[in-house]
Design a protein around this motif. Structure first.
Motif, short mmCIF file in Angstrom:
data_model
loop_
_atom_site.label_atom_id
_atom_site.label_comp_id
_atom_site.label_asym_id
_atom_site.label_seq_id
_atom_site.Cartn_x
_atom_site.Cartn_y
_atom_site.Cartn_z
N TRP A 64 -0.88 -37.44 -27.56
CA TRP A 64 -0.15 -38.69 -27.29
C TRP A 64 1.34 -38.40 -27.11
CZ3 TRP A 64 -2.06 -43.15 -30.95
CH2 TRP A 64 -3.46 -43.26 -30.86
N GLN A 65 1.99 -39.28 -26.35
CA GLN A 65 3.44 -39.22 -26.22
C GLN A 65 4.09 -39.61 -27.56
OE1 GLN A 65 5.14 -41.18 -22.72
NE2 GLN A 65 3.10 -41.24 -21.81
N ASN A 66 5.24 -39.07 -27.82
CA ASN A 66 5.99 -39.41 -29.01
C ASN A 66 6.33 -40.91 -28.98
OD1 ASN A 66 8.95 -39.91 -30.07
ND2 ASN A 66 8.08 -38.22 -31.27
N PHE A 93 8.54 -42.85 -26.19
CA PHE A 93 7.83 -43.81 -25.35
C PHE A 93 8.56 -45.15 -25.35
CE2 PHE A 93 4.53 -47.01 -24.53
CZ PHE A 93 4.07 -46.56 -23.31
N ASP A 110 -0.89 -41.17 -21.16
CA ASP A 110 -0.22 -41.17 -19.86
C ASP A 110 0.73 -42.35 -19.64
OD1 ASP A 110 -1.89 -43.35 -19.28
OD2 ASP A 110 -3.20 -42.22 -17.95
N GLY A 111 0.78 -43.29 -20.60
CA GLY A 111 1.71 -44.42 -20.51
C GLY A 111 1.26 -45.54 -19.60
#
Length: 94
Positions: free
Chosen positions: A37-39, A43, A85-86
């Motif tokens: 996952w993105q931070n 994000f 991926d947001g």
């Protein structure tokens, strides 16, 4: 007999809980491990830079980053993002 009743009760409870989750439509965003996952802070910073206003940010039971706030057009929203991926998985305007 007592053991059988306890097992049936446990099975019934599990069935009821899974039915509740399906009934309430838990939004599932990813099955990827959190290490992919993105931070969260980065994000949120990206969303703010894109014009979002975040009143509340949380991680949901369906593995989503969820915000309550306003989108770029200043509409009051609840948005579920895929934390890998947001991408927007679900957007509700209020």
């Amino acid at each position: 007999m007592k053991k059988t009743m306890m097992m049936l009760t446990a099975v019934g409870a599990a069935t009821l809980l899974s039915a509740c989750s399906a009934e309430h439509g838990t939004t599932q965003c990813t099955t990827a491990p959190q290490s992919d996952w993105q931070n969260q802070e980065a994000f949120q910073a990206t969303l703010l830079a894109q014009g979002y206003k975040i009143n509340e940010f949380k991680v949901t039971g369906g593995n989503c980053y969820e915000i309550y706030g306003f989108d770029k057009e200043e509409n009051k929203v609840e948005i579920y993002f895929n934390p890998v991926d947001g991408s927007i998985v679900k957007k509700e305007m209020h």
